[in-house]
Each structure stands twice: as structure tokens, then as C-alpha cells.
Scaffold this active site. Sequence first.
Site, mmCIF file in Angstrom:
data_model
loop_
_atom_site.group_PDB
_atom_site.id
_atom_site.type_symbol
_atom_site.label_atom_id
_atom_site.label_comp_id
_atom_site.label_asym_id
_atom_site.label_seq_id
_atom_site.Cartn_x
_atom_site.Cartn_y
_atom_site.Cartn_z
ATOM 1 N N ASP A 262 0.864 -1.170 0.000
ATOM 2 C CA ASP A 262 0.000 0.000 0.000
ATOM 3 C C ASP A 262 0.917 1.241 0.000
ATOM 4 O OD1 ASP A 262 -2.135 1.706 0.011
ATOM 5 O OD2 ASP A 262 -3.166 0.775 1.683
HETATM 6 C C1 BGC Z 1 -5.132 3.163 0.401
HETATM 7 C C2 BGC Z 1 -5.396 2.083 -0.610
HETATM 8 C C3 BGC Z 1 -5.329 2.623 -2.015
HETATM 9 C C4 BGC Z 1 -3.976 3.281 -2.217
HETATM 10 C C5 BGC Z 1 -3.757 3.805 -3.616
HETATM 11 C C6 BGC Z 1 -3.897 3.995 0.054
HETATM 12 O O1 BGC Z 1 -3.841 5.130 0.847
HETATM 13 O O2 BGC Z 1 -4.970 2.584 1.672
HETATM 14 O O3 BGC Z 1 -6.638 1.486 -0.352
HETATM 15 O O4 BGC Z 1 -5.523 1.594 -2.956
HETATM 16 O O5 BGC Z 1 -3.863 4.348 -1.295
HETATM 17 O O6 BGC Z 1 -4.522 4.915 -3.863
#
Ligand code: BGC
Length: 727
Positions: A262
Amino acid sequence: MTLEEKAGQLLQLNITTIFTDGQLDTAKLAEMVGVYKVGSFLNAINDQAQPHTVVADVIRKIQEVSLRELHIPCIYGLDEIHGSTYVSDGVLFPQEINLAATFNREHAAAMGRAIAYETRSALVPWVFSPVMDLGRDPRWPRMWESWGEDSYLQEQMAVAEVLAMQGPDPNHIDGEHVGVSIKHYMAYGAPWSGKDRTPAYLSPSDLREKYFRPFKSCIQAGALNMMINSASINGVPMHANKTLLTGWVKEELNWDGMMVTDWADIDNLYTREHVATDKKDALAMGINAGIDMVMDPYDPETAVQIRELVQEGRIPMARLDDAVRRILRMKVRLGLFNQPVWDNSGYAKTGGEEFRAQALAAALESEVLLKNEGGILPLRKGTRILVTGPNAHSMRTLNGGWSYTWQGVRADDFAKEYNTILEAVRNRFGEDCVTYATGVVYDDVEWEKDHAVGIDRAVAAAAGADVILACIGENSYCETPGNTNDLNLSENQRQLVRALAATGKPVILVLNEGRPRILGDIEPLAKAVVDIMLPGNHGADALAMLLSGDANFSGKLPFTYPRHINALHNYDYKVSENVATMGGLYNYDAVMDVQWPFGHGLSYTEFAYSGLKVSQESFQAGDTLSFEVTVTNKGQVAGQESVLLYSSDLVASLIPDVKRLRQFTKVSLAPGESTVVRLEVPAKELAFVGADGKWRLEAGDFRIAVGSESLMIRCTQTKVWDSPNID
Ligand code: BGC
């Protein structure tokens, strides 16, 4: 491939690294792809949704440079969370929490098909969806992104969506389907503090039995990618947990898919979690644990550091090669080597009637009637309605986060063509019957002063109304900005409701919120309560149809609605947990003191259950149990009923959960109509993970309950599995 090329494949950058002043910067693109060899980008152009043609134009240029410099297509990923989050001409469905309330797998599938199609129309082949963290704690600000608190419901809905998004063959994804990223592996939704991205402490049994299961089933259904939980379990950050990444997923399930971090979570291993000394230490830790692709949004030097780590022997070449293979395999499976870009002129269904109708149908089945005293609903045509509250006239609150922007703050600009609650109620009941007063608002720095004026105006407006529709709940939020120190509904909204109730006019509460906010003293003041959660762009039209009786409610809560701030429970609690909130100490028969239980939801008709039968009263692990129950619509109107089957293991070597959902289906019945519903449960579904970490189905009695009916069945032989997974 050269070492540099391999290292570059492991890096995913934010699109801002190749944009300057809102425009694609071709020099930067050439640098990121040509010099750093970056193999993947993510995110919305300029941080907000764009027409599919605009996204496609950028992707075409990225692919042109990637093929020229690397001879390998780029893989682009977007957060398409409840429909087309970032394709502005696409369709937004209700959020996952709503779809869970439908208890209807077909709605999850319909959303999956729409997301895949519309995302492909923007030349994007990969979505960071579905979210499948169990939403077991309403303090957690992402509860609404998932399918509620139950592991089986979560699994069933997520599998339906994965199959719909990826299509029939995950090895050859076609032009109407995309690769998924099941996320966030795992137990992100169980933070001890209730705050986003904070540690979870979980029993090994619950981890394997409840949290792992939905991921395992999606992997078995062909999920090509998973994103890792930013937080930690039992003191080990997930991004560094080799046992759970490589051991449980890649080895046990023999999974050849790809794992992506993530947002900047490799950095977090040293900046936040303090398990690594610096960036390179963190990179080696994560990649050696099983991470294949590093979402390191802003730092292309990460590719250089990965190369150095391999040269220094801190990441084995074999591990690098394995990660690269997994990334390239995904690109192959998505068809990118054959067609890095494709003709997207023919995607006529994007944003069209078909997907809109499906979004409305899902919203209709997702809104939950929690209370209806004296049958005040449905409201007769001609009823004079005061519509009030901070959620009454807002597309932002209907949609929640991941709607055109990350926090959903611009939904009122983007979704002008759709109806707010006020507009939808006006359309259905007539302009003359509907008055509006804001009451109180969100984000009002001077609310102490203003709210009194707003409340007075609403109270004055109530004089001319027969009924008050108080639309309350939460504003939109997403991730850490949604953290809260108080799960109670905000005091200014409670004051509004108290003042409205004091007028003597009947109050109907419409709850528009991503998680259950505790209603405290105001619930008893309301004649009816409807929880619409986050029903999306068509949610207000659905609500107006339901309030008028032109449609019937059939949603059921996919979570437990708490009554007390210090009593946050799930439906599958341990009996001994019950004493904490119960009337009477150690009263094992007492009912959990919650506002509304998991599975609660009323209808304008009444369904009666009778004649529950089972194919065999005694069973062993290899059997499939078949149950039949008659469901009758005893009321005057047609309705749909979600039929939920629960089991209770009466005695077990590990304290058994009081009950567990094992199967569900949904039926439609005309007034007076009956149907026999058949529900099958493989007996091994009744097994649990014991104290020794092994799956066990123990001899003894089980109670099966469906609606008002229940019966006993008996397992005649204990079975203990040696394998970590039993199917
Ligand atoms: C979130 C994810 C998301 C990623 C990309 C993160 O802050 O936890 O769910 O897919 O950002 O945008």
C-alpha cells in the site's frame, strides 16, 4: 532483462511524478521510464476523476514510451471502489457496505462488471478493489469500504465481484474485464485503537478462520493481485511478515499472483514502525518477506536502491526474478503484451442506462428499515414533509469517500445531474408537499452560534409539515481523516432531532453514514429510522421510492448497530462476552444489548418461516447438509426476503462463537405466496480453528437457525485436519 530493468519493474510511482502544472510532462515520463525503468503508475490525473477519453490519452502516451524504452508495457492501476471512482463519465454504485446489506451476490457481480467495463474504456486494466477487510469495528474509518462484519458474507460478495471483474478466465483477461487487487491483506479492519493504520492484536484462530478466509477464497477464484495491509498484526507489520505473505499465500495456496504494497508502506517500516533502520533495510525486509511491487509514490530512487540491494546480496537474485516474473505474468494475463492499448471508441455502455439501472436496483435493496412504529411508513402521497438535516441536500454525503476524489469532497460538482434526498423527495411527493430547512451543517466553525439559528428555522418550518424527515449522519471521509474520538452522533445533530421531536410532529430519521454512529437519546424520539448508509448517486431516488411505498425495503444490516459507546460487539461474540453489556450478571440467556442486531431489517410486508427440515440429522465432515424451510409472505404487498442460515456449535474445545452465518439467499414473494427455500452447507463449514491452530470439526450437537425456525443436528465423529486449509 538487465538488473536495472528488473528493479524498475518492481516500482510503482504516483502519476504526479510525470505531471507538471496539470499536464503530462513528456520529459519526466521519459526520465521515469527511460532512466529509472519504472514499470507501473497509479492514481487519478490531477487527483480527481476525468472522462475516460482523457485518462486513455495519458495511458496511450505512457505505453508509447514504455514500449520504446523497455519493450515492456506499463501496468496502470486505479482505485475504482464503488463503481468508477476516477472515470467521471462512469457510474457510481452504492458503497460495498450497502451491497452487503442486500445479501444478494448479484449486486456485487453487477458492480464488478460495470467497474471492469468502464475502467477498461479508459485503457486502465487494473483496479485496487474489492476492499475485503472485515468491518468489525465501527470506530475504524474504512468500515464502509468493506462488506461488513461477517467473514462468510465478506467472502461471498468479494468472490462474486472478483469473478465479475476478471471475467471467465483469469489467465486471459479480455477487453471488458480487469485485474483485481484484493485488499488489504489482512486484518486491516481490526485495529486495537479503532484508528486507521494502527496495530491489530488477534488470536491465531480468528486470523485463520475469519480474516484469512475471504482472501483465500478470492485467490482460489483467480484474483491476480493483492494489496497489503498498512498496519501490523501481533507486533509484526504486514509488509514484513514473511509467514503471512510468502507462507500462507504464495506457498500454502500455491499462488503465482503478485503482491503490491500500500501507499509508501515500505517507508513506514522505518519511519513509523521502527522495525527497519533505513529505506534500504526496509526494502530488503519487505521484498524478502514477499512483496513484489513497491508502491513508492514519489521516489524513483527506490528502483536504484533495489538494484543496489541485489548487488549487495541483501535481496537474492532469485527473489528479484520471482517478483519480476509475477509482475510480468500479470501483464501477460491482462493482455498488455498483445495489446498495450486498444480501441476504446466502442465502449458505449460507459455511464449508460444499463449500469445506472443496476446501481439504482442495488441501492433499493441496500437501504435498511430499522424501525417503523405504528407503520408510519410508507408515507401517503399528499403528506406534507419537512426535509432537514446536514445530509438532506448533499451528493457528497450520499456517496462518501472514493467518489470522484479520494475524500469525496467534490461530489456535489461532479454529480449535479443526480438527485439529493431533498430533490428526490420533491420529485416523488411533489414540490408543494416538501419544505426544506438545513438545520445544522458539517464543518461549521461557528456552529455554536449558527446551529441555534438553523435549529430554530427547522422547528419553525415543521409547523407546516405532517412529518419530519431528518437526514443526519456523517460527512464524507476516507482513511485517516475519518478517524474519530467519539462514535456518538455529533451533538449538534442530536440537538436538532430533540428540538424537532419537541414540536410533536413525527420524526423519521434517515441515517446517511459510513459506520453506525451511536444515537443515544434520539432513537426513542423517532417514529421510524432508515439507515441508507452510503447508497451512491441513485441512493436518494431509491429512498424516495421506498418512503412512498413504490418499492419495498429488503436490506438487512451487515453489521451490529451498537447502542452504547463502551459496548462494541459483533454478532458472533462468545457467550461469556455477553455479560459485559447484559441485563443481569452471568445471565447466559440474555440478549445482547445493541441498538439493532446484525441481520436486522424490516419490510412493509411480513414473512413467516415454517417447517425447517434437514437432509440428515447426524453427519460427518465429508457430508453436505441440505436444509429446507418454507417462507411465506403474509402481508398485503410484494417483498423480498434475505434468508439467513446460522449455526451454533453448542460445546467445543475452544469457546464457540454464539452463532455463525453459514449460508444465505434472497427470495421475492407476492402477497400470500409461499416458497420452499433450500440452503446447502458442506459439513466442514462448521469446523473451527482450534487452540493448536488446526481445523477441527468436533463430535457433538449443533443448533441450526433460519428465521424463527431452528433444529438440532449432531456430528458423530471428530475430525482434525493436518493441512492449514481445508478446501
Ligand atoms: C489506500 C489504498 C489505495 C492506495 C492507492 C492507500 O492510501 O490505503 O486502499 O488503494 O492508497 O490509492
